[in-house]
Write a protein that holds these residues in place. Sequence first.
Motif, short mmCIF file in Angstrom:
data_model
loop_
_atom_site.label_atom_id
_atom_site.label_comp_id
_atom_site.label_asym_id
_atom_site.label_seq_id
_atom_site.Cartn_x
_atom_site.Cartn_y
_atom_site.Cartn_z
N ARG A 104 0.83 -1.22 0.00
CA ARG A 104 0.00 0.00 0.00
C ARG A 104 0.86 1.27 0.00
O ARG A 104 0.71 2.16 0.85
N THR A 105 1.72 1.37 -0.96
CA THR A 105 2.67 2.47 -1.04
C THR A 105 1.95 3.81 -1.20
O THR A 105 1.06 3.95 -2.04
N GLN A 106 2.37 4.79 -0.39
CA GLN A 106 1.81 6.14 -0.49
C GLN A 106 2.89 7.20 -0.72
O GLN A 106 2.60 8.39 -0.75
N ASN A 107 4.13 6.74 -0.85
CA ASN A 107 5.27 7.63 -1.08
C ASN A 107 5.52 8.58 0.08
O ASN A 107 6.12 9.65 -0.11
N VAL A 108 5.07 8.20 1.27
CA VAL A 108 5.36 8.99 2.46
C VAL A 108 5.95 8.09 3.56
O VAL A 108 5.99 8.48 4.73
N GLU A 109 6.40 6.92 3.17
CA GLU A 109 6.95 5.96 4.13
C GLU A 109 8.39 6.36 4.48
O GLU A 109 9.35 5.84 3.92
N PHE A 110 8.52 7.33 5.39
CA PHE A 110 9.82 7.92 5.72
C PHE A 110 10.77 6.91 6.36
O PHE A 110 11.99 7.11 6.34
N TYR A 111 10.25 5.84 6.93
CA TYR A 111 11.06 4.81 7.58
C TYR A 111 11.58 3.77 6.60
O TYR A 111 12.36 2.89 6.97
N SER A 112 11.15 3.86 5.34
CA SER A 112 11.51 2.85 4.34
C SER A 112 12.60 3.38 3.40
O SER A 112 12.59 4.55 3.03
#
Length: 225
Positions: A104-112
Amino acid sequence: MHLAGIALAALFAVTLGLVYRHDRSVMKAQRLKLFEACLALFDHHRLTQDAVDFPVLTGCYGGYDVRVEPVVDQVVFRKIPSLWLLVTVRRELPMDGTFDLLARTQNVEFYSPASSLPMRVAIPDAWPRHTSIKADRPAAELPLGLLDPHVRTIFDDPRSKELLVTRHGVRIVYQAHSADRSEYLVLRSAAFREAHVPAALLKSILDQAVAVCADLASGGTHAQA
């Protein structure tokens, strides 16, 4: 009268300061209990807590060095904040690349690290459609076959967010809690009231990460057993 007003204002400020300190002390103590039920899983462990943050748990699990880091995610406006667990099992693995499967990628996964990886890899047909793969090399150079049974098991749980594999080990990211909805909608405060991680849940995530490590280290014997 003027002096009385000043005294009252000073008393009010002192009272607010005491309440603030008390609330922070209570929050710190509550958050320190996040892994209270899980500590018996480890051969030895250490909890470190910075200010009122949730504690980071490090230790030895089944002969593996592990790190469990809670991360509060309130980046997306109008979305209830999540408390993610970044569960890392460290082991030197016989692979040169970096593989990251994100749900469910949202392009805000700062930890990834997904956004920093240069290659997008096609999802195998049997893998969940809501996932995406980023890597630093093409699919032919990634151990997708060995990872296949693990991906199906891990992402069968809708709270599983990420599987990261590097030559230094395996990390699974899992949604442990959602913030209190009413408090967030009114105060925009990411409150996780009395959040606890059940021992069975953490053991399951750790076992999954260890199984991935075991298969990659042995060339798949664990998956075939």
